[in-house]
Scaffold this active site. Structure first.
Site, mmCIF file in Angstrom:
data_model
loop_
_atom_site.group_PDB
_atom_site.id
_atom_site.type_symbol
_atom_site.label_atom_id
_atom_site.label_comp_id
_atom_site.label_asym_id
_atom_site.label_seq_id
_atom_site.Cartn_x
_atom_site.Cartn_y
_atom_site.Cartn_z
ATOM 1 N N LEU A 25 -8.962 -8.496 -13.953
ATOM 2 C CA LEU A 25 -9.945 -7.812 -13.463
ATOM 3 C C LEU A 25 -11.530 -8.299 -14.783
ATOM 4 O O LEU A 25 -10.203 -8.748 -16.043
ATOM 5 C CB LEU A 25 -10.204 -6.313 -13.502
ATOM 6 N N HIS B 140 2.303 0.631 -12.894
ATOM 7 C CA HIS B 140 3.437 -0.488 -13.099
ATOM 8 C C HIS B 140 4.593 -0.411 -12.943
ATOM 9 O O HIS B 140 5.391 1.021 -14.085
ATOM 10 C CB HIS B 140 3.062 -1.105 -14.908
ATOM 11 N N ASP C 260 -1.849 -5.247 -18.796
ATOM 12 C CA ASP C 260 -0.952 -3.920 -18.981
ATOM 13 C C ASP C 260 -0.409 -3.395 -20.864
ATOM 14 O O ASP C 260 0.219 -3.093 -21.588
ATOM 15 C CB ASP C 260 -0.047 -4.482 -19.347
ATOM 16 N N GLU D 112 7.823 5.992 -8.822
ATOM 17 C CA GLU D 112 5.469 5.516 -9.119
ATOM 18 C C GLU D 112 4.728 6.886 -8.149
ATOM 19 O O GLU D 112 4.252 7.148 -8.922
ATOM 20 C CB GLU D 112 5.751 4.122 -8.651
ATOM 21 N N GLY E 226 0.196 -1.757 -0.213
ATOM 22 C CA GLY E 226 -0.069 0.020 0.114
ATOM 23 C C GLY E 226 0.697 1.768 0.560
ATOM 24 O O GLY E 226 -0.049 2.700 0.079
ATOM 25 N N SER E 227 1.791 0.899 -0.621
ATOM 26 C CA SER E 227 2.977 2.517 -0.260
ATOM 27 C C SER E 227 2.242 3.638 -1.654
ATOM 28 O O SER E 227 1.954 4.751 -1.003
ATOM 29 C CB SER E 227 4.114 2.613 -0.344
HETATM 30 C C1 GAR Z 1 3.922 -1.233 -6.818
HETATM 31 O O1 GAR Z 1 5.851 -1.309 -7.543
HETATM 32 C C2 GAR Z 1 3.419 -1.570 -8.203
HETATM 33 O O2 GAR Z 1 3.623 -0.186 -9.668
HETATM 34 C C3 GAR Z 1 3.542 -2.701 -8.792
HETATM 35 O O3 GAR Z 1 3.549 -3.102 -7.640
HETATM 36 C C4 GAR Z 1 3.702 -2.934 -6.485
HETATM 37 C C5 GAR Z 1 2.746 -1.842 -5.603
HETATM 38 O O4 GAR Z 1 3.341 -1.780 -3.984
HETATM 39 N N1 GAR Z 1 2.260 -3.040 -9.721
HETATM 40 C C6 GAR Z 1 2.459 -3.775 -10.721
HETATM 41 O O5 GAR Z 1 3.797 -4.849 -10.551
HETATM 42 C C7 GAR Z 1 1.435 -4.382 -11.503
HETATM 43 N N2 GAR Z 1 1.963 -4.934 -12.354
HETATM 44 P P1 GAR Z 1 2.630 -1.016 -2.815
HETATM 45 O O6 GAR Z 1 1.306 -2.100 -2.511
HETATM 46 O O7 GAR Z 1 3.405 -0.763 -2.119
HETATM 47 O O8 GAR Z 1 2.304 -0.030 -3.761
#
Ligand code: GAR
Length: 218
Positions: free
Chosen positions: A90, A106, A147, A176, A11-12
């Site tokens: 989804l 992503h 994607d 991100e 959840g960052s």
């Molecule tokens: C993030 O790096 C996001 O970009 C990635 O999962 C991580 C979740 O981190 N998503 C994917 O790879 C989607 N294909 P978070 O839970 O700390 O936000």
């Protein structure tokens, strides 16, 4: 613009959005497909309603679960949904149940290192295995094909000598967070601008046409 956020883990990205409060964005609900993940604590810390919707709660039927997720977003009044580390593809039933747009963050420069299995650390390992000298983050619209939806924004990040998946992931994650907050603000601004324009267009058409300017529309 009322925002629903789908999460699965740390959840960052959710945290970055809730901390930054991009102008024009009002988070209204968080939905997780996994119980007891950190993202749910992040939602609670910000006083945001959160729901857990596991596939197991729907007799293992992903189509039923995804329809229910779409309905929950709709019921919360969400106009935009954000996949922030959501780890499921989804189903079409989701897109039938939720009429708003859905976006995803992503951790690579799509279309490179996207598609089936490309989630989190696997993405960064793929970048390192390919010997790429540059990677990044992409925000794109979510469509039923994984994607592959239109790219809305991206940011470049260098791959440095000696990087492993962990150091690379940390550098990309910081980018991100910045990209996601900026992109949400830009989406809200264009959405508000479009609403203003359509109001002006409707007003230009005069009373009795599209409603703006008529007492019952106020
Ligand atoms: C993030 O790096 C996001 O970009 C990635 O999962 C991580 C979740 O981190 N998503 C994917 O790879 C989607 N294909 P978070 O839970 O700390 O936000």
């Amino acid at each position: 613009m009322r925002l629903g956020v789908l999460v699965s883990g740390r959840g960052s990205n959710l945290e970055a959005v809730l901390a930054a409060r991009p102008p024009g964005i009002e988070p209204v609900v968080v939905i997780s497909n996994r119980p007891q993940v950190r993202a749910l604590s992040v939602a609670a810390a910000h006083g945001l309603p959160a729901r857990v919707m596991r596939r197991a709660d729907f007799d293992g039927d992903a189509r039923a679960r995804d329809a229910a997720i779409g309905e929950a977003l709709t019921a919360a009044g969400a106009e935009l949904a954000l996949l922030a580390g959501y780890d499921q593809v989804l189903q079409p039933s989701y897109f039938a149940a939720f009429q708003g747009r859905t976006i995803n963050i992503h951790p690579s420069l799509l279309p490179a290192h996207g598609g089936a299995g490309m989630l989190g650390a696997a993405v960064h390992r793929s970048v390192l295995d390919a010997g790429d000298t540059e990677t990044g983050a992409t925000v794109h619209e979510v469509t039923p094909e994984m994607d592959a939806g239109p790219i809305l924004a991206s940011a470049r990040v260098p791959v440095l000598p000696g990087d492993d998946a962990e150091t690379l992931a940390a550098r990309v994650l910081a980018e991100e967070h910045r990209l996601l907050v900026a992109t949400l603000a830009a989406i809200a601004a264009s959405w508000i601008g479009a609403a203003l324009d359509s109001g002006r267009d409707a007003a230009d058409q005069g009373p009795g046409r599209a409603g703006v300017g008529e007492p019952e529309a106020c």
